[in-house]
Write an enzyme that holds these catalytic residues in place. Structure first.
Site, PDB file in Angstrom:
ATOM      1  N   GLN A 140       8.833   3.322   0.334  1.00 44.23           N
ATOM      2  CA  GLN A 140      10.075   3.622  -0.392  1.00 44.23           C
ATOM      3  C   GLN A 140       9.945   3.223  -1.854  1.00 44.23           C
ATOM      4  OE1 GLN A 140      12.423   0.856  -1.369  1.00 44.23           O
ATOM      5  NE2 GLN A 140      13.622   2.336  -2.551  1.00 44.23           N
ATOM      6  N   TYR A 142      11.695   2.632  -5.562  1.00 48.49           N
ATOM      7  CA  TYR A 142      12.706   2.577  -6.612  1.00 48.49           C
ATOM      8  C   TYR A 142      11.959   2.850  -7.901  1.00 48.49           C
ATOM      9  CZ  TYR A 142      16.612   0.676  -3.920  1.00 48.49           C
ATOM     10  OH  TYR A 142      17.641   0.508  -3.042  1.00 48.49           O
ATOM     11  N   LYS A 244      16.002  10.004  -0.379  1.00 52.66           N
ATOM     12  CA  LYS A 244      16.865   9.171   0.477  1.00 52.66           C
ATOM     13  C   LYS A 244      18.172   8.854  -0.244  1.00 52.66           C
ATOM     14  CE  LYS A 244      17.048   4.632   2.757  1.00 52.66           C
ATOM     15  NZ  LYS A 244      17.865   3.790   1.869  1.00 52.66           N
ATOM     16  N   SER A 265      21.960   9.547   3.891  1.00 54.91           N
ATOM     17  CA  SER A 265      22.227   8.103   3.897  1.00 54.91           C
ATOM     18  C   SER A 265      23.256   7.754   2.841  1.00 54.91           C
ATOM     19  CB  SER A 265      20.924   7.343   3.581  1.00 54.91           C
ATOM     20  OG  SER A 265      21.157   5.945   3.432  1.00 54.91           O
ATOM     21  N   ARG A 270      26.400   0.264   1.345  1.00 55.10           N
ATOM     22  CA  ARG A 270      26.194  -0.803   0.353  1.00 55.10           C
ATOM     23  C   ARG A 270      26.343  -0.311  -1.076  1.00 55.10           C
ATOM     24  NH1 ARG A 270      23.230  -5.085   2.544  1.00 55.10           N
ATOM     25  NH2 ARG A 270      21.756  -5.419   0.850  1.00 55.10           N
ATOM     26  N   ASP A 298      20.213   7.788   8.381  1.00 52.98           N
ATOM     27  CA  ASP A 298      20.436   6.388   8.754  1.00 52.98           C
ATOM     28  C   ASP A 298      21.891   6.028   8.491  1.00 52.98           C
ATOM     29  OD1 ASP A 298      20.945   5.525   6.092  1.00 52.98           O
ATOM     30  OD2 ASP A 298      18.889   4.878   5.780  1.00 52.98           O
ATOM     31  N   GLY A 299      22.280   4.860   9.028  1.00 52.63           N
ATOM     32  CA  GLY A 299      23.633   4.352   8.808  1.00 52.63           C
ATOM     33  C   GLY A 299      24.381   4.165  10.115  1.00 52.63           C
ATOM     34  N   GLY A 300      24.419   2.930  10.588  1.00 54.56           N
ATOM     35  CA  GLY A 300      25.247   2.606  11.746  1.00 54.56           C
ATOM     36  C   GLY A 300      24.639   2.932  13.096  1.00 54.56           C
ATOM     37  N   ARG A 322      19.912  -2.495   9.277  1.00 58.47           N
ATOM     38  CA  ARG A 322      20.239  -3.857   9.715  1.00 58.47           C
ATOM     39  C   ARG A 322      19.762  -4.155  11.130  1.00 58.47           C
ATOM     40  NH1 ARG A 322      24.427  -1.813   6.876  1.00 58.47           N
ATOM     41  NH2 ARG A 322      25.157  -2.930   5.004  1.00 58.47           N
TER      42      ARG A 322
HETATM   43  C1  LIG Z   1      19.546  -5.939   3.496  1.00 54.06           C
HETATM   44  C2  LIG Z   1      19.311  -4.506   3.147  1.00 54.06           C
HETATM   45  C3  LIG Z   1      18.384  -4.192   2.164  1.00 54.06           C
HETATM   46  C4  LIG Z   1      18.134  -2.860   1.840  1.00 54.06           C
HETATM   47  N1  LIG Z   1      17.167  -2.577   0.925  1.00 54.06           N
HETATM   48  C5  LIG Z   1      16.866  -1.294   0.665  1.00 54.06           C
HETATM   49  C6  LIG Z   1      15.791  -0.970  -0.201  1.00 54.06           C
HETATM   50  O1  LIG Z   1      15.079  -1.830  -0.700  1.00 54.06           O
HETATM   51  N2  LIG Z   1      15.564   0.345  -0.453  1.00 54.06           N
HETATM   52  C7  LIG Z   1      16.321   1.342   0.104  1.00 54.06           C
HETATM   53  O2  LIG Z   1      16.080   2.516  -0.153  1.00 54.06           O
HETATM   54  N3  LIG Z   1      17.323   1.064   0.962  1.00 54.06           N
HETATM   55  C8  LIG Z   1      17.602  -0.224   1.258  1.00 54.06           C
HETATM   56  N4  LIG Z   1      18.602  -0.501   2.141  1.00 54.06           N
HETATM   57  C9  LIG Z   1      19.316   0.596   2.824  1.00 54.06           C
HETATM   58  C10 LIG Z   1      18.623   0.962   4.139  1.00 54.06           C
HETATM   59  O3  LIG Z   1      17.407   1.625   3.904  1.00 54.06           O
HETATM   60  C11 LIG Z   1      19.471   1.905   4.997  1.00 54.06           C
HETATM   61  O4  LIG Z   1      19.861   3.013   4.228  1.00 54.06           O
HETATM   62  C12 LIG Z   1      20.713   1.265   5.614  1.00 54.06           C
HETATM   63  O5  LIG Z   1      20.518  -0.091   5.913  1.00 54.06           O
HETATM   64  C13 LIG Z   1      21.096   2.022   6.885  1.00 54.06           C
HETATM   65  O6  LIG Z   1      22.241   1.519   7.461  1.00 54.06           O
HETATM   66  P1  LIG Z   1      22.293   0.489   8.696  1.00 54.06           P
HETATM   67  O7  LIG Z   1      21.992  -0.871   8.113  1.00 54.06           O
HETATM   68  O8  LIG Z   1      23.678   0.612   9.190  1.00 54.06           O
HETATM   69  O9  LIG Z   1      21.258   0.924   9.707  1.00 54.06           O
HETATM   70  C14 LIG Z   1      18.860  -1.828   2.496  1.00 54.06           C
HETATM   71  C15 LIG Z   1      19.782  -2.155   3.481  1.00 54.06           C
HETATM   72  C16 LIG Z   1      20.008  -3.464   3.817  1.00 54.06           C
HETATM   73  C17 LIG Z   1      21.002  -3.783   4.898  1.00 54.06           C
HETATM   74  C1  LIG Z   2      16.550  -5.439  -5.417  1.00 52.89           C
HETATM   75  C2  LIG Z   2      16.466  -4.795  -4.088  1.00 52.89           C
HETATM   76  C3  LIG Z   2      17.621  -3.890  -3.762  1.00 52.89           C
HETATM   77  C4  LIG Z   2      17.599  -3.604  -2.318  1.00 52.89           C
HETATM   78  C5  LIG Z   2      18.687  -2.696  -1.846  1.00 52.89           C
HETATM   79  O1  LIG Z   2      18.562  -1.513  -1.915  1.00 52.89           O
HETATM   80  C6  LIG Z   2      19.855  -3.238  -1.229  1.00 52.89           C
HETATM   81  O2  LIG Z   2      20.070  -4.446  -1.288  1.00 52.89           O
HETATM   82  O3  LIG Z   2      20.636  -2.443  -0.687  1.00 52.89           O
END
Ligand SMILES: Cc1cc2nc3c(=O)[nH]c(=O)nc-3n(C[C@H](O)[C@H](O)[C@H](O)COP(=O)(O)O)c2cc1C
Ligand SMILES: CCCCC(=O)C(=O)O
Length: 369
Positions: A140, A142, A244, A265, A270, A298-300, A322
Site C-alpha cells: 500500500q 501513501y 483504494k 473503502s 476513519r 473493506d469496512g466492517g 481492525r
Molecule cells: C489502525 C488502522 C490503521 C490503518 N492504516 C492504514 C494505512 O496505513 N493505509 C491505508 O490505506 N489504510 C489504512 N487503514 C484503513 C484500512 O486499510 C481499512 O480500509 C479499514 O480498516 C477497513 O475497515 P475495518 O477496520 O472495519 O475492517 C487503517 C485502518 C486502521 C483501523
Molecule cells: C500515518 C499513518 C496513517 C495510517 C492510516 O491510514 C490511518 O491511521 O487510518
C-alpha cells in the site's frame, strides 16, 4: 454483538468462537494509546457504525436442495490463488499490537493462503515482510511529497515480491479521530516507520496540539495528486495498480479508464464521517465498472455472511482492517491465523446454507438490499 469470552487458562484462542471474541481478547491486550488508535473512527463515528449496520440490514435469499457436500471457498485475486475471498487490509504500525508486528501478519497470511497488504507506515521494513510473505503480499502506497522517496519505496516493494500496488486515494489529510486528538496519540519510542522516516525525524514532530500522527502525516503526504498524475505513477512500477478508497460510480469509471482496479473503502470510517458505507456503495460501482477491472471491498467485515454478501454483489474479495489487528493483539501470528480461519469457516457454512458450492455460484439474487 456482545463479546462472550470464556477464556480458559489453556487456549483462549481456541475458545474464541467468533471475531467478536477475538476482538475482546485483542482489546484487553492493548494500552489506551494503541487501543484508541485502532478502534477510532472520524468525528461521531457514523460511518464506522454504518459499515457494520449496512451488512446487517441486507437480507439473504437462500436457495435449497443444492448438493453442498463439498463446498469450495477458493478464489483468486489478480491471478493469485486464495483459500477464500478474504485478505488483510493495510494498517499502519502493527508494532502497537504485538512485538512481531507485520512479520506475524505476513506469516499468518501465508499460512492461511490469504494475502496481506503492507502499509507504507509499517514498523517493519518492506524487505523483511516480503521475505515472510513469500509473494502473498500487496504493498500500500501513501504518495509522499518527496517523489524520490516514493519512487525508491515502489522499487523496494517490487523487488521484495509485492504482487500489486494499492494506492490509497482517500487520505490527502488524515480524518479527525477525536480520541487521538484528545489524548495526543503518539508512536511509542521503541517503534519507527522505517520505510519513510527515521526515529529522529519522528521525534521532531510537533506534539503541542492534538495527535502526533496527524501532524506527521500532514507533512509527509502529497496532497496535489490528481487523475492526471496517474500516468506518472504507472510509469514508476510494473505492478498492477489498485485505487483504494473509491466510493462512487464516477470515480470507479475513471479508475477503470486509467487501467486501475478498484478497492471500495471509506478507510474503516476513519476519514470522512457520514460517508456512505462501503457495502452500500458497492452495487453502483459494480454496475458502472461492468467487468472492466477487479473490485475489492473493506469496512466492517466480521461475519461469513458479510463476505458472502459482498462477493455475491460483485466484490472479488473482501479485506480485514481492525479484525486482523485484534487477532494480532490477542496472540500475534496464531491470533491472525485464527481470525482468518474463523471467518473462512463461517463463510463456508454461509455458502452451504445459501445453496452455493463454488464462489462463482454467488450471485446478486442471493441478496435483498
Ligand atoms: C489502525 C488502522 C490503521 C490503518 N492504516 C492504514 C494505512 O496505513 N493505509 C491505508 O490505506 N489504510 C489504512 N487503514 C484503513 C484500512 O486499510 C481499512 O480500509 C479499514 O480498516 C477497513 O475497515 P475495518 O477496520 O472495519 O475492517 C487503517 C485502518 C486502521 C483501523
Ligand atoms: C500515518 C499513518 C496513517 C495510517 C492510516 O491510514 C490511518 O491511521 O487510518
Amino acid at each position: 454483538m456482545t463479546p462472550d469470552v470464556q477464556a480458559s487458562p489453556n487456549d483462549p484462542l481456541r475458545d474464541a468462537v467468533n471475531l467478536a471474541d477475538l476482538e475482546a481478547l485483542g482489546r484487553a491486550a492493548l494500552d489506551r494509546n494503541a487501543l484508541e488508535y485502532y478502534a477510532s473512527g472520524a468525528n461521531d463515528e457514523n460511518t464506522l457504525r454504518e459499515n457494520r449496520a449496512a451488512f446487517t440490514r441486507a437480507r439473504l435469499r437462500p436457495r435449497v436442495l443444492v448438493d453442498v457436500s463439498g463446498v469450495d471457498t477458493g478464489t483468486s485475486v489478480l491471478g493469485l490463488r486464495l483459500s477464500s475471498p478474504i485478505g488483510i487490509a493495510p494498517s499502519a504500525f502493527h508494532g502497537l499490537a504485538h512485538p512481531d508486528a507485520e512479520r506475524a501478519t505476513a506469516r499468518a497470511a501465508l499460512a492461511g493462503g490469504s494475502v496481506m497488504t503492507l502499509s507504507t507506515f509499517s514498523n517493519t521494513p518492506i524487505e523483511t515482510v516480503g521475505a515472510d510473505a513469500q509473494g502473498r503480499f500487496w504493498f500500500q502506497l501513501y504518495l509522499l511529497r518527496d517523489r524520490d522517496l516514493s519512487r525508491s519505496i515502489l522499487d523496494r516493494a517490487h523487488a521484495a515480491g509485492a504482487r500489486a500496488l494499492v494506492f490509497t486515494v482517500d487520505a490527502p489529510f488524515l480524518g479527525r479521530r477525536e480520541a487521538n486528538e484528545r489524548h495526543r496519540f503518539a508512536l511509542p519510542a521503541h517503534l519507527s516507520a522505517p520505510n519513510v522516516a527515521s526515529r529522529a525525524e519522528l521525534a521532531q514532530v510537533e506534539t503541542d496540539s492534538g495527535s502526533q500522527l496527524a501532524n506527521y502525516f500532514q507533512n509527509l503526504v502529497d496532497k496535489t495528486f490528481t487523475w492526471h498524475d496517474l500516468d506518472w505513477l504507472r510509469g514508476q512500477t510494473p505492478l498492477p495498480i489498485i485505487l483504494k478508497g473509491v466510493l462512487t460510480a464516477e470515480d470507479a469509471v475513471l479508475a477503470a479508464e486509467h487501467g486501475c482496479h478498484v478497492w471500495v473503502s471509506n478507510h474503516g470510517g476513519r476519514q470522512l464521517d457520514t460517508a456512505i458505507s462501503s457495502f452500500e456503495a458497492l452495487p453502483e460501482i459494480v454496475d458502472a465498472v461492468a467487468g472492466r477491472c477487479e473490485i475489492y471491498l473493506d469496512g466492517g467485515v466480521t461475519r461469513g455472511t458479510d463476505v458472502l454478501k459482498a462477493v455475491a454483489l460483485g466484490a472479488r474479495a473482501v479485506f480485514l482492517g481492525r479484525a486482523a489487528l485484534w487477532g494480532l493483539a490477542a496472540a500475534g501470528q496464531p491470533g491472525v491465523e485464527r481470525t482468518l480461519e474463523l471467518l473462512q469457516d463461517e463463510f463456508r457454512l454461509a455458502m452451504a446454507l445459501c445453496g452455493a458450492a463454488r464462489v462463482g455460484d454467488l450471485t446478486p439474487a442471493l441478496v435483498r438490499l
